[in-house]
Design an enzyme around this catalytic site. Structure first.
Site, PDB file in Angstrom:
ATOM      1  N   THR A  51      83.834 -79.629  56.087  1.00 17.14           N
ATOM      2  CA  THR A  51      82.947 -79.071  57.353  1.00 17.14           C
ATOM      3  C   THR A  51      82.752 -79.068  58.096  1.00 17.14           C
ATOM      4  O   THR A  51      83.182 -78.428  59.205  1.00 17.14           O
ATOM      5  CB  THR A  51      81.782 -78.122  56.141  1.00 17.14           C
ATOM      6  OG1 THR A  51      81.971 -78.027  54.885  1.00 17.14           O
ATOM      7  CG2 THR A  51      81.537 -77.079  56.857  1.00 17.14           C
ATOM      8  N   HIS A 113      78.543 -71.873  52.000  1.00 13.52           N
ATOM      9  CA  HIS A 113      79.684 -72.070  50.719  1.00 13.52           C
ATOM     10  C   HIS A 113      79.852 -71.648  49.769  1.00 13.52           C
ATOM     11  O   HIS A 113      80.115 -71.848  48.758  1.00 13.52           O
ATOM     12  CB  HIS A 113      78.970 -73.901  50.645  1.00 13.52           C
ATOM     13  CG  HIS A 113      78.672 -74.744  51.128  1.00 13.52           C
ATOM     14  ND1 HIS A 113      79.857 -75.280  51.884  1.00 13.52           N
ATOM     15  CD2 HIS A 113      78.147 -76.060  51.532  1.00 13.52           C
ATOM     16  CE1 HIS A 113      79.391 -76.541  52.719  1.00 13.52           C
ATOM     17  NE2 HIS A 113      78.745 -76.942  52.271  1.00 13.52           N
ATOM     18  N   ARG A 135      89.791 -79.214  49.897  1.00 14.36           N
ATOM     19  CA  ARG A 135      90.136 -80.081  49.943  1.00 14.36           C
ATOM     20  C   ARG A 135      90.476 -81.494  48.627  1.00 14.36           C
ATOM     21  O   ARG A 135      90.166 -80.544  47.676  1.00 14.36           O
ATOM     22  CB  ARG A 135      88.540 -81.130  50.193  1.00 14.36           C
ATOM     23  CG  ARG A 135      89.344 -82.647  50.350  1.00 14.36           C
ATOM     24  CD  ARG A 135      87.875 -83.911  50.956  1.00 14.36           C
ATOM     25  NE  ARG A 135      88.730 -84.889  51.887  1.00 14.36           N
ATOM     26  CZ  ARG A 135      87.748 -86.083  52.201  1.00 14.36           C
ATOM     27  NH1 ARG A 135      86.277 -85.511  51.852  1.00 14.36           N
ATOM     28  NH2 ARG A 135      88.069 -87.553  52.001  1.00 14.36           N
TER      29      ARG A 135
END
Ligand code: A3P
Length: 305
Positions: A51, A113, A135
């Site tokens: 991020t 998030h 990821r």
């Protein structure tokens, strides 16, 4: 449902995903009050997926006309990417605080998030653009484990890798289950590629220029021929590289208003670091979950796995 979190507070299951108790009110306030604009760019991520890196890159990208990435007074040299691109539910809407965001110039760049299904309705219904970064789950888990241990107060001791891993696999992690978070955005990005740009940390590492240019096009600020000749994309990558950001004074010594030390967002920045931590049975357990959850996510155009 309630579970002991990784750091201090409890995690609560809210709309199918685990949220730390101290952030729940911020989530509700954000959901009730955020009014998206068509020109907004929202960076949505799973925690520890890069991020900070993408916040910096997006900020440098959309502001490059007025702030040269080569400039010696670039805001990223003095401010944390988390202050320049704030988390909506963690920084902008803390508890019941409802700030006036209408005076901010366009394009506004925020991050979150939150899982897709929990995004404020205006974000889903207006033309605002969402950039999603994820990821590899094994690297994300290791990164989260290190991060949690940096934040844990001394008297609590460290959380063991085995415990953190088990929680992660059961979905009990910040905004977890990890796989469901990724899947929701992935599905919506396929249905609406003009609205959601889906990006993987590993791909960004492998072909940074290529993906930065795609991102610029998605954000409606493509690189001009002149900028191509001047190497502006390369300048942005250099400014936002792990080596550069992690060595800046602000990121070595500063603190966020939420209390985290800026340096806790920079560790190694590698792909595949999990190999140094996981046992064969851990690898097997996580790979099995990933296979099952991401089954059928290879399409003609793209693959999630
Ligand atoms: P590691 O712990 O694997 O090193 P987030 O920003 O979502 O919290 O993610 C943090 C992870 O991104 C950490 O991973 C961190 O080192 C890595 N990271 C931070 N800045 C980066 C950069 N400029 N380039 C690549 N990775 C970066």
């Amino acid at each position: 449902a309630k579970e002991q979190g990784w750091v201090l507070s409890y995690l609560y299951l809210y709309q199918g995903f685990w949220q730390p108790s101290r952030q729940l009110q911020g989530v509700l306030t954000c959901q009730n009050h955020f009014n998206a604009r068509n020109t907004d760019i929202i960076l949505a991520t799973t925690p520890k997926s890069g991020t900070t890196w993408l916040k910096a890159s997006l900020y440098a990208l959309v502001n490059r006309a007025s702030q040269s990435p080569r400039g010696l007074d670039h805001p990223l040299l003095k401010s944390s990417p988390h202050d320049l691109v704030p988390f909506l539910e963690l920084k902008v809407y803390v508890d019941h605080q409802v700030p006036d965001l209408t005076t901010l110039p366009s394009p506004r760049v925020f991050s979150t998030h939150l899982p897709f299904g929990s995004l404020p309705i205006s974000m889903r219904e207006t033309g605002c653009k969402i950039v999603y970064l994820c990821r590899d789950p094994k690297d994300t888990c290791i990164s989260l484990w290190h991060f949690a241990n940096k934040l844990r107060p001394q008297h609590k001791g460290k959380i063991s890798l085995e415990e953190a891993f088990d929680k992660f696999c059961r979905g009990v992690s910040l905004n977890g289950p990890f796989w469901d978070h990724v899947l929701e955005y992935w599905k919506h990005s396929l249905e609406n590629p003009g609205k959601i740009f889906f990006l993987k940390y590993e791909d960004l590492k492998e072909k940074p220029i290529f993906h930065l240019k795609r991102l610029a096009e998605f954000c409606a600020c493509p690189f001009s021929k002149k900028e191509e000749n001047q190497g502006v994309a390369e300048d942005i990558l250099k400014l936002c590289s792990f080596d550069n950001l992690s060595n800046l004074e602000v990121n070595k010594n500063g603190k966020l208003s939420s209390g985290e030390e800026n340096r806790s967002f920079f560790r190694k920045g590698d792909v595949g670091d999990w190999i140094n931590y996981f046992s064969p049975s851990m690898i097997e357990r996580m790979d099995k979950i990933t296979r099952e959850k991401f089954k059928g996510t290879t399409t003609k155009k793209a693959t999630l796995r």
